[in-house]
Design a protein around this motif. Structure first.
Motif, PDB file in Angstrom:
ATOM      1  N   ARG A  37       0.871  -1.184   0.000  1.00  0.00           N
ATOM      2  CA  ARG A  37       0.000   0.000   0.000  1.00  0.00           C
ATOM      3  C   ARG A  37       0.903   1.227   0.000  1.00  0.00           C
ATOM      4  NH1 ARG A  37      -5.430   0.919   1.345  1.00  0.00           N
ATOM      5  NH2 ARG A  37      -5.881   3.104   0.853  1.00  0.00           N
ATOM      6  N   TYR A  88       4.110   9.274  -6.638  1.00  0.00           N
ATOM      7  CA  TYR A  88       4.731   8.557  -5.520  1.00  0.00           C
ATOM      8  C   TYR A  88       6.136   9.097  -5.372  1.00  0.00           C
ATOM      9  CZ  TYR A  88       6.806   4.883  -2.696  1.00  0.00           C
ATOM     10  OH  TYR A  88       7.459   4.201  -1.704  1.00  0.00           O
ATOM     11  N   GLU A 119       1.068  11.267  -3.019  1.00  0.00           N
ATOM     12  CA  GLU A 119       0.916  12.676  -2.647  1.00  0.00           C
ATOM     13  C   GLU A 119       0.787  13.511  -3.918  1.00  0.00           C
ATOM     14  OE1 GLU A 119       5.112  14.568  -1.818  1.00  0.00           O
ATOM     15  OE2 GLU A 119       5.003  12.606  -0.819  1.00  0.00           O
ATOM     16  N   ASN A 147      -5.824   5.519  -4.659  1.00  0.00           N
ATOM     17  CA  ASN A 147      -5.706   5.449  -3.201  1.00  0.00           C
ATOM     18  C   ASN A 147      -4.400   4.788  -2.750  1.00  0.00           C
ATOM     19  OD1 ASN A 147      -8.282   6.619  -2.592  1.00  0.00           O
ATOM     20  ND2 ASN A 147      -9.241   4.675  -3.155  1.00  0.00           N
ATOM     21  N   GLY A 148      -3.592   4.321  -3.695  1.00  0.00           N
ATOM     22  CA  GLY A 148      -2.315   3.693  -3.347  1.00  0.00           C
ATOM     23  C   GLY A 148      -2.372   2.191  -3.198  1.00  0.00           C
ATOM     24  N   GLU A 171       1.815   5.374  -0.134  1.00  0.00           N
ATOM     25  CA  GLU A 171       1.355   6.708   0.243  1.00  0.00           C
ATOM     26  C   GLU A 171       1.629   7.645  -0.928  1.00  0.00           C
ATOM     27  OE1 GLU A 171      -0.243   7.697   2.934  1.00  0.00           O
ATOM     28  OE2 GLU A 171      -0.256   5.684   3.825  1.00  0.00           O
TER      29      GLU A 171
END
Length: 393
Positions: A213, A374, A217, A310-311, A215
């Motif tokens: 998963r 990412y 941005e 959403n990753g 994160e």
């Protein structure tokens, strides 16, 4: 951690037709192992390519030597499992002194096949027996009776990395719990179900448990510049991608831009829900192991990482790579901490990126937009993250 799914298909589940149905469901779903009786090994090999574990149910430990010495590779399992109709399942009493255990003696024997122990947790003494077996076994299969999480928690906490812990389950929900217990989870599950949907759903749970998963941005677009033509790469996968999925690509490995799959309908061209128009040949694409590859290196059969907005990640198989000369944009971004990253993307309305305002064609992108990416502040050498200073500009 790599998880695996085993399917129970021995004579306890029924006749050969019943067992074959389970094995076929395992093959179609992508399970990792089937657990059968030794007499069925050759028949499993005829059905398809899957790891085969076979129970040793004869009380004579020399049977293990006979199996390992077989000249026919189709009759040799990949692993021998002891405990059925023995001490492991309670058919034979466990000795108070485990040094006198026939099952454990078989596990300790030298040989070229992997060995596993099958233990029904009928009480605390069976937990202790499973722990002892784990010291000798490549695989330790534990089956709960009136199952509670506590015995599995105890075994996860006490058994080290010397064995692969396989928890017995009857549903995908139980498999999910087994994989998540104590945040470490069992290494594998043994599914005891005739329902092909349960087998398929359990394999899906395995895949979800292994997925990374990320994160993601947003970074601010500094400029979008028309440049000349370059050799552009389309990645055509053997998988259908969802509307919110794409890949992470970029000229700089520390900042990979999210590029949507071509799932949207267009007045100019039909959708290609298996395709990501990823950029120029020099660019990186992220792979399922957390590494990167150059787009120019990709070929049919390779794996690439698919990610949604959403990753959430999954794997896709490259079916074809199309490299063609096309006009390009240079897109420059600035991250929240002031780092500047760039990438090249084809100048075409069908290439979509994810912005703070939603999905947007690259031809409509402009300075001031927020672009999803990412970002990791690390260098790469041959696709692997390294702790060294590398300047990319």
């Amino acid at each position: 951690m790599t998880r695996s799914v085993w399917i129970k298909a021995d004579d306890a589940v029924g006749d050969w037709d019943d067992r074959r149905a389970r094995i076929t469901a395992a093959l179609e779903a992508g399970a990792d192992w089937v657990l059968v009786d030794e007499a069925d090994v050759a028949r499993v090999r005829e059905l398809g390519d899957i790891n085969v574990a076979a129970y040793r149910t004869d009380g004579d430990v020399t049977l293990v030597d006979d199996v390992e010495a077989s000249d026919d590779p189709d009759e040799r399992p990949d692993a021998i499992i002891v405990g059925k109709d023995g001490e492991g399942d309670g058919t034979v009493d466990i000795p108070e002194d485990f040094s006198g255990s026939a099952d454990l003696s078989t596990l300790r024997r030298d040989g070229d096949l992997e060995r596993g122990a099958y233990v029904r947790i009928l009480g605390k003494e069976y937990e202790a027996f499973a722990e002892t077996a784990a010291d000798e076994a490549d695989y330790t299969i534990v089956i709960g009776e009136d199952w509670t999480i506590i015995p599995l928690e105890n075994l996860i906490a006490r058994i080290g990395e010397e064995t692969e812990l396989v928890a017995g389950v009857t549903s995908a929900e139980e498999a999910k719990t087994a994989f998540e217990t104590l945040e470490i989870g069992a290494d594998a599950v043994l599914v005891d179900s005739d329902d092909p949907d349960v087998i398929r759903e359990t394999v899906e749970v395995r895949d979800e448990a292994e997925r990374e998963r990320l994160e993601l941005e947003y970074a601010e677009v500094l400029e979008v510049e028309r440049i000349g033509s370059a050799d552009r790469v389309c990645i055509d996968t053997g998988n259908l991608l969802d509307h919110d999925e794409g890949m992470l690509v970029g000229s700089m490995a520390r900042g990979l831009v999210f590029v949507h799959a071509e799932t949207a309908e267009s007045p100019y061209v039909a959708s290609r829900p298996f395709r990501v128009n990823a950029g120029a040949v020099h660019a990186y694409v992220r792979t399922p192991d957390g590494g990167t590859k150059y787009l120019s290196e990709l070929q049919s059969g390779d794996e690439v990482q698919v990610v949604d907005t959403n990753g959430t990640t999954r794997e896709a198989i490259v079916g074809r790579v199309k490299i063609e000369k096309r006009p390009m944009f240079r897109v420059a971004l600035e991250t929240d901490d002031g780092d500047r990253v760039e990438t090249l993307l084809q100048n075409a309305e069908t290439i979509k990126v994810a912005t703070g305002e939603g999905r947007k064609a690259i031809t409509d992108l402009e300075a001031g937009d927020d672009l999803l990416l990412y970002y990791e502040d690390t260098a790469r050498h041959f696709g692997e993250a390294v702790e060294e200073s590398i300047i990319e500009k």
